[in-house]
Scaffold this motif. Structure first.
Motif, mmCIF file in Angstrom:
data_model
loop_
_atom_site.group_PDB
_atom_site.id
_atom_site.type_symbol
_atom_site.label_atom_id
_atom_site.label_comp_id
_atom_site.label_asym_id
_atom_site.label_seq_id
_atom_site.Cartn_x
_atom_site.Cartn_y
_atom_site.Cartn_z
ATOM 1 N N VAL A 27 0.762 -1.058 0.554
ATOM 2 C CA VAL A 27 0.303 -0.143 -0.416
ATOM 3 C C VAL A 27 0.182 1.058 -0.088
ATOM 4 N N ILE A 28 1.658 1.530 0.664
ATOM 5 C CA ILE A 28 2.983 2.209 0.782
ATOM 6 C C ILE A 28 3.651 2.170 -0.418
ATOM 7 N N ARG A 29 3.858 1.741 -1.087
ATOM 8 C CA ARG A 29 4.131 1.961 -2.365
ATOM 9 C C ARG A 29 3.526 2.151 -3.411
ATOM 10 N N ARG A 30 2.293 1.509 -3.492
ATOM 11 C CA ARG A 30 1.308 2.310 -4.014
ATOM 12 C C ARG A 30 1.170 3.892 -4.532
ATOM 13 N N ALA A 199 5.233 7.493 11.639
ATOM 14 C CA ALA A 199 6.607 7.352 10.001
ATOM 15 C C ALA A 199 7.310 6.767 9.623
ATOM 16 N N ILE A 200 8.297 7.524 8.953
ATOM 17 C CA ILE A 200 9.715 7.158 8.539
ATOM 18 C C ILE A 200 10.719 7.552 8.694
ATOM 19 N N GLY A 201 10.246 9.338 9.343
ATOM 20 C CA GLY A 201 10.897 10.435 9.457
ATOM 21 C C GLY A 201 10.297 10.993 10.671
ATOM 22 N N ASP A 202 10.537 12.187 10.418
ATOM 23 C CA ASP A 202 9.421 13.085 10.942
ATOM 24 C C ASP A 202 8.446 13.570 10.467
ATOM 25 N N LEU A 257 2.081 7.507 6.342
ATOM 26 C CA LEU A 257 1.148 7.600 7.127
ATOM 27 C C LEU A 257 -0.343 7.526 6.652
ATOM 28 N N LEU A 258 -0.816 7.463 5.399
ATOM 29 C CA LEU A 258 -2.169 6.838 4.894
ATOM 30 C C LEU A 258 -2.185 5.815 4.821
ATOM 31 N N ALA A 259 -0.777 4.738 4.254
ATOM 32 C CA ALA A 259 -1.108 3.365 4.531
ATOM 33 C C ALA A 259 -0.977 2.387 6.028
ATOM 34 N N LYS A 260 -0.357 3.545 6.892
ATOM 35 C CA LYS A 260 -0.618 2.966 8.503
ATOM 36 C C LYS A 260 -2.289 3.400 9.055
#
Length: 388
Positions: A27-30, A199-202, A257-260
């Motif tokens: 989902v993140i990849r999309r 997220a994967i950052g801030d 964040l949308l995917a999660k």
């Protein structure tokens, strides 16, 4: 060494999301492909999409995505009308940003003690701390539950204070259908990787129901430019109406964040299940002073216990492969950056007690219930060994 200890040697990080990330990666990849195809990587369409989704989840009328929870606090205070020298009552027990954000926004923090159970700011202490120059109060929702927000609101009405919520840790926390950050004038969320929605950052966000505050915060995050700047490329010609900053959210973070966000409620339920297992396993253990009791409005960002010989226990767990964190090693009023305020040890005893005895144990959806039992077994062995 007792057999229980050797059998329980583990390798457990304080936090990891590797398994979760692998599951949600398609989902993140999309979403990321859409960002690349759009060609705008900051303050773009994906940020707007995330803001709309987060507004639907929290019930906030306005969501403004920014690049950190700290910036969210600074911009919200400014947008809410903080003037140079205005006093803001903040808890003495919290992360440093709860008070440094006040300084960065031009105000002056005034500390108040916390309640000994939920670690939220004590409404009676807020009222005692408020003076002629006090215009704001900033309750912090910590660890797993809301502060006494009803009590804070009552004091704010009596003292004429504006309520800004440091709800950075509180996504998913609700009371009476109202989400954290929406009880007062506004609140914030942090999406630092370890947060419940990370997220994967801030990244961070401002939440508010006030259109004037939303418009101002929106402008402040993008160099003080008013108007519909999100999604524009490059919007350089937009008139600068305020001395703002560059605090735009990256679209890659919005994509993650949308995917999660789609799985957030499931993650919250998993955290609750693990926290319940911790509480059941640690109840009655000699040396464990207090465990959090899950409540209807609890959302476990971290699992924090109060223990005797905290530093020794942390060292014992580390030696057996379990990482922990101390939330927080020193109260804010004793931090060097606030030395000029003239506080001394003993000024806020509940905050100081929490700093001496609290320890955060690993808690995240990738953990298993066996992981929890192993940690609890190590804790029991530690205190049994000290009694032997």
């Amino acid at each position: 060494m007792p057999p229980e200890v050797s059998a329980l040697a583990v390798s457990l990080s304080f936090f990891t999301q590797s398994n979760t990330f692998e599951q949600v990666w398609p989902v993140i990849r999309r979403h990321i492909i859409e960002v690349i195809e759009n060609g705008k990587y900051s303050h773009g369409r994906k940020v707007a999409e995330f803001e709309a989704a987060l507004a639907a989840y929290t019930g906030a009328r306005f969501v403004i995505g920014v690049n950190s929870g700290t910036d969210a606090l600074v911009l919200l205070l400014r947008a809410a009308g903080l003037r140079p020298g205005d006093e803001v009552v903040v808890p003495a027990f919290s992360f440093g940003a709860s008070a440094t954000s006040v300084v960065l926004a031009g105000g002056r923090p005034v500390f108040a003690d916390i309640e000994p159970v939920g670690y939220g700011i004590d409404p009676a202490a807020v009222e005692a701390a408020a003076g002629e120059r006090t215009r704001f109060v900033m309750p912090t929702h910590l660890f797993s539950q809301l502060a006494d927000i009803d009590g804070v609101l009552r004091v704010a009405r009596r003292c004429g204070l504006i309520v800004i919520e440091d709800s950075a840790e509180a996504i998913g926390m609700r009371r009476g259908g109202t989400h954290a950050g929406l009880f007062g004038t506004g609140g914030v969320l942090s999406f630092f990787p370890t947060k419940t929605l990370g997220a994967i950052g801030d990244a961070g966000a401002v939440l508010t129901g006030d259109p004037r505050i939303a418009e101002t915060a929106d402008a402040l995050r993008h160099h003080g430019r008013f108007g519909a700047t999100i999604g524009d490329f490059p919007a350089i010609a937009t008139t600068t109406g305020l001395p703002g900053v560059n605090s735009k959210m990256d679209d890659v973070q919005a994509a993650v964040l949308l995917a999660k966000l789609d799985r957030l409620d499931g993650d919250i339920a998993r955290r609750a299940s693990l926290a319940t297992r911790y509480t059941e396993s640690l109840e009655g253990v000699t040396g464990v002073r207090k465990v959090p009791l899950p409540r209807r409005d609890s959302v476990f960002y971290v699992y924090v216990v109060e223990v005797d010989s905290r530093d020794d226990l942390a060292a014992h767990l580390s030696a057996n492969g379990v990482q922990t964190e101390i939330y927080y090693p020193a109260p804010l009023h004793l931090q060097p950056c606030f030395a000029e305020l003239g506080h001394r040890e003993g000024d806020f005893p509940n905050a100081e007690n929490a700093c001496r005895h609290t320890l955060a144990l690993p808690l995240y959806p990738d953990m298993s219930t066996d992981d929890v039992e192993q940690v609890c077994g190590l804790i029991r062995a530690f205190y049994q060994g000290r009694r032997a």
